[in-house]
Design a protein around this motif. Structure first.
Motif, short mmCIF file in Angstrom:
data_model
loop_
_atom_site.label_atom_id
_atom_site.label_comp_id
_atom_site.label_asym_id
_atom_site.label_seq_id
_atom_site.Cartn_x
_atom_site.Cartn_y
_atom_site.Cartn_z
N LYS A 55 3.60 0.91 -2.46
CA LYS A 55 3.88 0.98 -1.01
C LYS A 55 3.09 2.14 -0.39
O LYS A 55 2.47 1.98 0.66
CB LYS A 55 5.36 1.16 -0.75
CG LYS A 55 5.70 1.20 0.74
CD LYS A 55 7.17 1.45 0.98
CE LYS A 55 7.55 1.50 2.42
NZ LYS A 55 6.68 2.24 3.30
N LYS A 56 3.11 3.28 -1.05
CA LYS A 56 2.39 4.44 -0.54
C LYS A 56 0.90 4.15 -0.46
O LYS A 56 0.24 4.47 0.53
CB LYS A 56 2.66 5.64 -1.44
CG LYS A 56 2.14 6.94 -0.92
CD LYS A 56 2.58 8.08 -1.81
CE LYS A 56 2.14 9.41 -1.24
NZ LYS A 56 2.59 10.53 -2.07
N ASP A 59 0.28 1.58 2.38
CA ASP A 59 0.43 2.23 3.69
C ASP A 59 -0.82 3.05 4.03
O ASP A 59 -1.32 3.00 5.16
CB ASP A 59 1.66 3.14 3.72
CG ASP A 59 2.97 2.37 3.76
OD1 ASP A 59 2.95 1.15 4.00
OD2 ASP A 59 4.03 3.02 3.56
N GLN A 62 -3.68 0.67 4.79
CA GLN A 62 -3.49 0.00 6.08
C GLN A 62 -3.81 0.93 7.25
O GLN A 62 -4.42 0.51 8.22
CB GLN A 62 -2.05 -0.52 6.21
CG GLN A 62 -1.79 -1.79 5.43
CD GLN A 62 -2.64 -2.94 5.90
OE1 GLN A 62 -3.65 -3.25 5.31
NE2 GLN A 62 -2.24 -3.58 6.97
N ARG A 63 -3.38 2.19 7.16
CA ARG A 63 -3.69 3.13 8.23
C ARG A 63 -5.20 3.31 8.39
O ARG A 63 -5.73 3.32 9.50
CB ARG A 63 -3.01 4.49 7.98
CG ARG A 63 -1.54 4.50 8.35
CD ARG A 63 -0.98 5.91 8.32
NE ARG A 63 -0.95 6.48 7.00
CZ ARG A 63 0.01 6.28 6.10
NH1 ARG A 63 1.03 5.52 6.40
NH2 ARG A 63 -0.04 6.85 4.93
#
Length: 114
Positions: A55-56, A59, A62-63
Motif C-alpha cells: 500500500k505504501k 501510494d 500513484q502520487r
C-alpha cells in the motif's frame, strides 16, 4: 510463584512473536519471504506487513504518477472562451483519459491483477 512463571512465559511468547514479526517484515521488504509456509502467527504478521508495504509503495507511485500526469495534461486558461479554447480543454481531458488508461495497464501488469 505460579503467577511469576506464567508472566515470564507470557512475556517470552510476546518477545518471540514480536521478534519473528519484525523478522518477517524485514524479509518481506527484501522480497525474500513466503508467508504461506510460516506458522499461523508469523504468517498473519507477514501478510499484514505485505499489505502495508504494498500500500505504501502504491501510494507513493500513484502520487508521483498523478503529478506527472497533471503536468503533462495541464490546461490553464483564463481568457474568453472560443472554439480553440474548447478544443484545448477537450484535448486536456482526452490526455487525462489516455494517461489513466496507460496507468491502469501498468498497475494491472505490475501487481498481477486477474
Amino acid at each position: 510463584m505460579k503467577l511469576i512463571r506464567h508472566s515470564l512465559a507470557l512475556v517470552g511468547t510476546a518477545v518471540l512473536f514480536f521478534s519473528t514479526s519484525l523478522a518477517a517484515q524485514a524479509e518481506f521488504v527484501e522480497n525474500n519471504y513466503v508467508c504461506e509456509d510460516a506458522y499461523m502467527e508469523v504468517a498473519t504478521a507477514c501478510g499484514d506487513n505485505a499489505v502495508a508495504v504494498e500500500k505504501k509503495r502504491l501510494d507513493k507511485e500513484q502520487r508521483a504518477w498523478l503529478k506527472t500526469r497533471n503536468e503533462k495534461c495541464d490546461f490553464n486558461y483564463a481568457r474568453p472562451m472560443n472554439n480553440s479554447v474548447v478544443y484545448a480543454m477537450v484535448s486536456a481531458d482526452v490526455c487525462v483519459a489516455n494517461e489513466t488508461q496507460k496507468r491502469s495497464r501498468v498497475i494491472y501488469n505490475e501487481y498481477d491483477i486477474k
